[in-house]
Write a protein that holds these residues in place. Structure first.
Motif, short mmCIF file in Angstrom:
data_model
loop_
_atom_site.label_atom_id
_atom_site.label_comp_id
_atom_site.label_asym_id
_atom_site.label_seq_id
_atom_site.Cartn_x
_atom_site.Cartn_y
_atom_site.Cartn_z
N ILE A 45 19.67 14.82 17.08
CA ILE A 45 19.34 14.08 18.29
C ILE A 45 20.51 14.23 19.26
O ILE A 45 21.65 13.86 18.94
CB ILE A 45 19.09 12.59 17.97
N VAL A 46 20.21 14.78 20.44
CA VAL A 46 21.29 15.04 21.40
C VAL A 46 21.23 14.08 22.58
O VAL A 46 22.25 13.90 23.28
CB VAL A 46 21.24 16.50 21.90
N GLU A 47 20.07 13.49 22.84
CA GLU A 47 19.93 12.53 23.94
C GLU A 47 18.87 11.51 23.57
O GLU A 47 17.93 11.82 22.83
CB GLU A 47 19.51 13.23 25.25
N THR A 48 18.98 10.32 24.14
CA THR A 48 17.94 9.32 24.00
C THR A 48 17.97 8.40 25.22
O THR A 48 19.03 8.13 25.79
CB THR A 48 18.13 8.51 22.68
N GLY A 49 16.79 7.95 25.64
CA GLY A 49 16.70 7.07 26.80
C GLY A 49 15.31 7.17 27.43
O GLY A 49 14.43 7.88 26.91
N THR A 50 15.10 6.49 28.54
CA THR A 50 13.83 6.60 29.25
C THR A 50 13.81 7.90 30.04
O THR A 50 14.83 8.58 30.19
CB THR A 50 13.65 5.42 30.22
N HIS A 51 12.63 8.20 30.58
CA HIS A 51 12.48 9.42 31.37
C HIS A 51 13.48 9.41 32.54
O HIS A 51 14.18 10.41 32.77
CB HIS A 51 11.05 9.51 31.89
N ALA A 52 13.52 8.32 33.27
CA ALA A 52 14.39 8.25 34.45
C ALA A 52 15.85 8.39 34.06
O ALA A 52 16.62 9.09 34.74
CB ALA A 52 14.16 6.92 35.18
N GLU A 53 16.25 7.74 32.95
CA GLU A 53 17.65 7.81 32.53
C GLU A 53 18.04 9.24 32.13
O GLU A 53 19.13 9.72 32.47
CB GLU A 53 17.88 6.87 31.33
N LEU A 54 17.14 9.91 31.45
CA LEU A 54 17.46 11.26 30.98
C LEU A 54 17.48 12.27 32.12
O LEU A 54 18.28 13.21 32.13
CB LEU A 54 16.46 11.70 29.90
N VAL A 55 16.57 12.11 33.10
CA VAL A 55 16.60 13.00 34.27
C VAL A 55 17.90 12.80 35.04
O VAL A 55 18.54 13.77 35.48
CB VAL A 55 15.38 12.73 35.17
N ALA A 56 18.30 11.53 35.17
CA ALA A 56 19.53 11.24 35.92
C ALA A 56 20.76 11.76 35.18
O ALA A 56 21.76 12.13 35.81
CB ALA A 56 19.65 9.73 36.12
N ALA A 57 20.70 11.82 33.83
CA ALA A 57 21.85 12.26 33.05
C ALA A 57 22.14 13.74 33.21
O ALA A 57 23.27 14.20 32.97
CB ALA A 57 21.64 11.93 31.57
N GLY A 58 21.11 14.53 33.61
CA GLY A 58 21.33 15.95 33.88
C GLY A 58 21.58 16.79 32.63
O GLY A 58 22.17 17.86 32.73
N GLY A 59 21.12 16.34 31.49
CA GLY A 59 21.34 17.08 30.24
C GLY A 59 20.18 18.00 29.89
O GLY A 59 19.49 18.53 30.78
#
Length: 611
Positions: free
Chosen positions: A578-592
């Motif tokens: 698992i490399v990332e976790t969060g909501t759609h908006a959070e993950l888009v904003a994270a830029g990963g």
């Protein structure tokens, strides 16, 4: 009477969870021990029948001696007892024994033992893990189960039934010859030694070549069935010549190995014929010589000649039978390679049913690599809260489907634990685990049965009202009503073809969704559940999927990210971690990684208020 004999060997006994033995003799004992009373009765009936048939040759010799007397009116009075005894044996004892023997073999053993063995073998094989079935042709495995049941029965019957004839005939022939003159035994004793030597030489070779031929037959069957199963691919890629060459290669291999097997058979038959010729000539010549010197009667000549001719005819049959026995043993040996394999995923002895209250799922430091050194899932931790809906995201090969497979315990973990409501899934029964998880996969495969049967697989006790309600929610009612198969069955009674090939991908997917709606399990897995649906149908059933997910713990996999963007939480996987976790908006904003995957997809817009 027929039904009584047919009930002696039940086809469906209580199942045995033990692995069948991997050596031939223990394998036979494993399947034959429960039916030993029937086999013993058959053996005794065969023994008595063989004795009766030998007695008839003795009668023939006596009759010849009787009629050598001068004819007179007192013949029947003098020999009444002997003639009545002969008549009783011929008219009563022999038909009764033939009837009993045939009832035991044809009514009890042939249908009972072979089908019982097939059922038990299938019942064991079907509990193998998913990887077991992925490593061989389905046709080859089915062929081995079917032909092993037949060969097991054939060889058992022949060993119990036929071998008595050679023992009884030769034993009683030696006794009767000795009564006439001990020298009559000499050709038969020499023949018996030669016969045993021939068997010792030929039978092991016949067995080995039968095993090799059986392997080749299973291979050819597997390739043929593989082509039939994947006939759309064969047609679409237009490689008819290449496919025919692929099958021809297996059939050529089978033909070569079959020829090597039949060479043994021909050599065996010719050798037996030569030895039998010496038996007949030697016995008849010796009997005539002894008669010419006044040592035996004409009746003894008749007895000796009749018996050796019978032994000659029988010896060929016995040799064919023995050859058949070892061919069948070779086939059973081939079957053992598939049937007698340890279960890689099995319930513990103390396994208990899974009880799901809230539906929380926890992956705790799990490791799984499909038996390799690494590269799939290593050290993964994930907690899915009761009622939470998560989306698994990541590139192909990231481990998403593997995570679902180990949750369903299609494979056992190499280390770590998966718990549902605090219960280790390795400590519960597989059936109870999978009963609590509803699954809709991308590659929906239906059983070649009716639409109704496929739907009721989700819940066998569902009412018609519940079934129709699930179908309506999956938007499947309209096309089901129009279905008609080749035998005239319509609607819910129409059969869907192997793997559901008579339906389109979208239709199969809607049947799968309806089936899971009907199952109504507390944990739901959606693996590309709507990938085969067009946008209009997907939008139409999305509301019902939301209804399906309500109150359930959901794990959804989708490459089309727009379909899972509304999940409570997205879990991004890469290379088994698992490399990332969060909501759609959070993950888009994270830029990963998720943001890069999202950017590559077109038409994947989700309104800000939905995100």
């Amino acid at each position: 009477m027929f039904r009584w004999f047919e009930s002696l060997i039940p086809v469906f006994p209580p199942t045995d969870a033990r692995m069948p033995p991997r050596r031939v003799l223990p394998f036979y004992i494993h399947y034959l021990r429960p039916v030993w009373p029937v086999l013993l009765a058959t053996l005794i009936a065969g023994l008595l029948l063989a004795l009766v048939e030998v007695a008839m040759f003795d009668f023939l010799g006596r009759i010849v001696d009787m009629v050598s007397e001068q004819p007179d009116a007192g013949f029947f009075a003098r020999h009444a007892d002997t003639l009545l005894w002969m008549a009783a044996i011929t008219l009563v004892a022999r038909p009764v024994l033939v009837g009993l023997h045939n009832l035991l073999v044809n009514q009890a053993i042939v249908p009972g033992l072979s089908n019982r063995s097939r059922w038990l073998m299938h019942n064991y094989v079907v509990r193998q893990s998913l990887s077991f079935f992925q490593n061989d042709f389905a046709g080859s495995m089915a062929n081995r189960v079917m032909q092993t049941g037949t060969s097991l029965r054939e060889s058992a019957v022949q060993m119990v039934d036929s071998l008595w004839y050679i023992v009884v005939y030769t034993g009683t022939a030696l006794y009767l010859f000795a009564q006439a003159d001990w020298r009559l035994m000499i050709p038969l004793v020499l023949w018996l030694g030669a016969y045993v030597a021939i068997m010792v030489y030929f039978v092991p070779r016949a067995k080995q070549r039968a095993w090799i031929a059986s392997e080749a037959r299973s291979k050819a069957m597997g390739r043929i069935v593989d082509g039939y199963t994947n006939i759309p691919t064969l047609k679409l890629f237009a490689h008819g010549g290449r496919e025919q060459a692929y099958v021809a290669e297996a059939i050529e291999e089978l033909a070569v190995k079959h020829r090597r097997q039949t060479r043994i058979t021909t050599s065996l038959d010719l050798t037996i014929s030569i030895v039998n010729g010496f038996l007949i000539a030697g016995t008849c010549g010796l009997a005539l010589w002894l008669w010419s010197h006044g040592n035996i009667t004409v009746g003894s000549i008749t007895l000796a000649t009749g018996l050796v001719i019978r032994i000659h005819n029988m010896s060929g049959w016995i040799m064919w039978t023995i050859n058949g026995i070892f061919e069948d043993i070779g086939t059973v040996q081939d079957g053992i390679t598939t049937i007698s394999q340890p279960l890689s995923v099995q319930d513990r002895v103390d396994a208990v049913p899974l009880v799901v209250g809230e539906g929380g799922v926890q992956f705790d430091d799990i490791h799984f690599h499909y038996g390799k050194k690494g590269g799939v899932i290593a050290g993964l931790d994930l907690v899915v809260k009761p009622g939470e809906k998560i989306g698994l995201v990541g590139p192909s090969g990231a481990g998403k489907s593997t995570l679902v497979n180990v949750l369903l315990r299609l494979y056992d973990l190499e280390s770590g634990q998966i718990r549902i409501d605090g219960q280790d899934i390795a400590a519960v029964t597989q059936e109870s685990l999978r009963r609590q998880i509803g699954v809709v996969t991308q590659d929906t495969s239906l059983l070649h049965r009716s639409i109704r049967d496929n739907l009721l697989y989700g819940r066998p006790d569902a009412t018609e009202e519940q079934l129709h309600a699930a179908v309506a929610k999956a938007r499947a009612a309209s096309f089901i009503e129009t279905l008609r198969d080749g035998e005239g069955r319509q609607g819910y009674d129409a059969h869907v073809g192997e793997r559901g090939v008579k339906l389109s991908g979208g239709q199969r997917q809607r049947i799968a969704i309806a089936r899971v709606l009907l199952k109504d399990a507390p944990i739901l897995v959606l693996d590309e559940a709507t990938s085969a649906l067009d946008s209009e149908v997907e939008a139409a059933i999305q509301e019902n999927l939301d209804e399906l997910m309500a109150g359930k713990t959901v794990i959804a996999i989708a490459h089309r990210l727009s379909t899972i963007a509304r999940m409570d939480r997205l879990v991004v996987m890469d290379q088994g971690r698992i490399v990332e976790t969060g909501t759609h908006a959070e993950l888009v904003a994270a830029g990963g990684l998720y943001a890069r995957l999202w950017a590559r997809q077109t038409g994947g817009f989700v309104a800000a208020d939905e995100a």
